[in-house]
Enzyme design. Structure first.
Site, short mmCIF file in Angstrom:
data_model
loop_
_atom_site.label_atom_id
_atom_site.label_comp_id
_atom_site.label_asym_id
_atom_site.label_seq_id
_atom_site.Cartn_x
_atom_site.Cartn_y
_atom_site.Cartn_z
CG HIS A 134 -1.95 1.08 1.14
ND1 HIS A 134 -1.68 2.38 1.47
CD2 HIS A 134 -3.23 1.06 0.70
CE1 HIS A 134 -2.75 3.12 1.25
NE2 HIS A 134 -3.72 2.33 0.79
CD GLU A 147 -5.25 1.95 -3.25
OE1 GLU A 147 -6.38 2.24 -2.86
OE2 GLU A 147 -4.30 1.77 -2.49
P1 PGA Z 1 -9.28 6.43 -0.02
O1 PGA Z 1 -8.10 5.38 0.26
O2 PGA Z 1 -10.45 5.65 -0.54
O3 PGA Z 1 -9.54 7.06 1.32
O4 PGA Z 1 -8.76 7.41 -1.03
C1 PGA Z 1 -7.87 4.32 -0.60
C2 PGA Z 1 -6.70 3.49 -0.11
O5 PGA Z 1 -5.75 4.07 0.41
O6 PGA Z 1 -6.70 2.26 -0.20
#
Ligand code: PGA
Length: 235
Positions: free
Chosen positions: A95, A163
């Protein structure tokens, strides 16, 4: 098509708050899952996993991280072996918050993913470019993917969460065309994998992006059961 929705609670709740959510809100969220057939994996902190698993043994639970070694003198770490024995089926690795605040490297992501696969836990491998890396996005994603892809056996479907780091917690999201292209490129490299989108997911974004992705990694919005239900129903 059924989607995989992963709720990453990060460290947004205290123990008591998380237990209240699991006791009061999860039954309501279960109705949305039953109505849609999507799978919801909730990743609370380690401290709630035991309660979660014993209270809802049929629900899918995930961890937010794991150690990159199996056992030993590693103060504060949590072993893949413990997660496996508890019945955890998914674990986030790489992450961007782990990469940024704890210096997690692709090499460590690889070690964690390898241990998880060995112990039959699905790694959810998070990849994404930072704001400064937007021009070299393809190279960044290729490098992060190549750290793990050869670990998978032919029949194993990798779970990749794309992401964009600049989209996490910012309220910003890529435009639809841009996202579609990126997801296609990831699919070309990670053939047969499930590709999720993460970064400021809300019900409208879930609805808009749903046709291109296999699911979502949801941070902040997953802590609000009303929003989470709407996201599930929007996919
Ligand atoms: P968020 O976070 O939906 O608050 O943008 C996503 C993540 O970090 O997995």
């Amino acid at each position: 098509m059924n989607k995989l929705i992963v709720a990453n609670w990060k460290m947004k709740f205290s123990h008591r708050e998380a237990l209240d959510w699991l006791t009061i809100s999860l039954p309501e969220v279960h109705q949305a899952i039953a109505d849609t057939g999507h799978e919801l994996v909730i990743c609370p902190s380690f401290t709630e996993l035991s309660f979660a698993l014993s209270t809802y043994p049929n629900h899918s639970w995930g961890a937010q991280d794991c150690a990159n070694v199996l056992l030993g003198a590693y103060t504060g770490e949590v072993s893949v072996l413990s997660l496996r024995e508890m019945g955890i089926r998914f674990t986030l690795v790489g992450h961007s918050e782990r990469r940024k605040y704890y210096g997690e490297t692709d090499e460590e992501v690889r070690k964690k993913a390898a241990l998880l696969l060995e112990h039959e836990i699905n790694p959810i491998v998070c990849i994404g470019e930072t704001e400064d890396q937007q021009e070299t996005k393809d190279e960044v994603l290729t490098q992060q993917l190549s750290a793990v892809l050869d670990l998978y056996k032919e029949d194993d479907a990798a779970i990749i969460a794309y992401e964009p780091v600049w989209a996490i917690g910012s309220g910003k999201t890529p435009n639809k065309e841009e996202l579609q292209k990126t997801i296609e490129k990831i699919r070309e490299q990670a053939d047969g994998s499930l590709v999720l989108y993460g970064g400021s997911v809300n019900p409208a974004i879930a609805k808009e992006f749903s046709p291109f992705v296999d699911g979502f990694l949801v941070g902040s919005a997953s802590c609000d059961s009303t929003l989470l239900k709407k996201i599930i129903l929007s996919c």
